[in-house]
Design a protein around this motif. Structure first.
Motif, short mmCIF file in Angstrom:
data_model
loop_
_atom_site.label_atom_id
_atom_site.label_comp_id
_atom_site.label_asym_id
_atom_site.label_seq_id
_atom_site.Cartn_x
_atom_site.Cartn_y
_atom_site.Cartn_z
N GLU A 131 0.85 -1.18 0.00
CA GLU A 131 0.00 0.00 0.00
C GLU A 131 0.88 1.23 0.00
N ARG A 132 0.77 2.01 -1.07
CA ARG A 132 1.66 3.15 -1.25
C ARG A 132 1.54 4.16 -0.11
N SER A 133 0.35 4.33 0.43
CA SER A 133 0.16 5.35 1.46
C SER A 133 0.92 5.05 2.74
N THR A 134 1.37 3.82 2.91
CA THR A 134 2.13 3.47 4.11
C THR A 134 3.56 3.06 3.79
N SER A 135 4.00 3.31 2.54
CA SER A 135 5.34 2.89 2.14
C SER A 135 6.09 4.01 1.44
N ILE A 136 7.40 3.97 1.57
CA ILE A 136 8.28 4.83 0.79
C ILE A 136 9.41 3.96 0.26
N VAL A 137 10.06 4.45 -0.80
CA VAL A 137 11.20 3.72 -1.35
C VAL A 137 12.38 4.67 -1.39
N THR A 138 13.55 4.16 -1.00
CA THR A 138 14.77 4.95 -1.00
C THR A 138 15.83 4.28 -1.86
N ALA A 139 16.70 5.08 -2.46
CA ALA A 139 17.82 4.59 -3.26
C ALA A 139 19.11 4.81 -2.49
N SER A 140 20.09 3.94 -2.73
CA SER A 140 21.32 4.02 -1.95
C SER A 140 22.56 3.70 -2.77
N THR B 55 14.01 -5.33 -0.08
CA THR B 55 15.25 -4.77 -0.61
C THR B 55 15.38 -5.18 -2.07
N LEU B 56 15.66 -4.20 -2.93
CA LEU B 56 15.81 -4.40 -4.37
C LEU B 56 17.27 -4.14 -4.71
N LYS B 57 17.89 -5.02 -5.52
CA LYS B 57 19.34 -4.94 -5.74
C LYS B 57 19.72 -4.72 -7.20
N HIS B 58 20.78 -3.92 -7.37
CA HIS B 58 21.44 -3.70 -8.66
C HIS B 58 22.91 -4.08 -8.51
N ASP B 59 23.64 -4.07 -9.62
CA ASP B 59 25.07 -4.40 -9.60
C ASP B 59 25.95 -3.23 -9.16
N LEU B 60 25.46 -2.00 -9.33
CA LEU B 60 26.18 -0.80 -8.90
C LEU B 60 25.21 0.12 -8.15
N GLU B 61 25.69 1.28 -7.74
CA GLU B 61 24.89 2.21 -6.96
C GLU B 61 23.57 2.54 -7.64
N ILE B 62 22.54 2.79 -6.83
CA ILE B 62 21.23 3.16 -7.34
C ILE B 62 21.06 4.67 -7.20
N ASN B 63 20.72 5.32 -8.31
CA ASN B 63 20.59 6.78 -8.35
C ASN B 63 19.21 7.27 -7.98
N SER B 64 18.17 6.50 -8.29
CA SER B 64 16.81 6.92 -7.94
C SER B 64 15.91 5.70 -7.85
N ALA B 65 14.82 5.86 -7.11
CA ALA B 65 13.80 4.82 -6.96
C ALA B 65 12.47 5.50 -6.70
N VAL B 66 11.44 5.10 -7.45
CA VAL B 66 10.11 5.70 -7.28
C VAL B 66 9.02 4.66 -7.50
#
Length: 138
Positions: free
Chosen positions: A2-11, A29-40
């Motif tokens: 539920e979007r109203s109770t969640s936020i997503v951050t990039a790191s 937790t969502l993973k990439h091979d290098l740094e994450i610039n944005s998440a929405v």
């Protein structure tokens, strides 16, 4: 999710975290091979798009964390955003392009070229137009 109770951050630790704002805990937790610039999130809260220095933007199911699509660029993807309907994504990249993608198929439907890196991109409310911000001052 539920979007109203969640936020997503990039790191810079190569992850994006979905947080429950009431419990203040990471629920996915969502993973990439290098740094994450944005998440929405998309407007419905059902999907997340992440943009990474690994040259990809990835679309994720916000409930399960399952990867739905990988959108490839020739350089770091600096930003990604859904259109208001959630049917399209626009990406910005250091490869001097901004691209529009169909979320369902993961196919590229349009590309705008610049003379320098593109740092941001977003849609207007109608989803018919998108704007970019580039190092080339356009």
């Amino acid at each position: 999710m539920e979007r109203s109770t969640s936020i997503v951050t990039a790191s810079n630790d190569r992850t994006a975290a979905v947080w429950d704002i009431e419990t203040r805990e990471v629920v996915m937790t969502l993973k990439h091979d290098l740094e994450i610039n944005s998440a929405v999130f998309d407007a419905s809260g059902m999907a997340v798009v992440t943009a990474s220095q690994d040259g990809s933007a990835r679309v994720w199911d916000a409930s399960s964390g399952e990867g739905l699509a990988t959108l490839k660029h020739g350089g770091s993807v600096t930003a990604a955003a859904f259109d208001p309907s959630g049917a399209l994504i626009v990406t910005a990249s250091e490869d001097k392009t901004s691209s529009v993608w169909d979320v369902t198929s993961g196919t590229k439907v349009a590309t705008a070229r610049h003379s320098h890196a593109v740092y941001n991109a977003s849609f207007d409310v109608s989803s018919r137009h998108f704007v970019t911000a580039s190092r080339d001052s356009t």
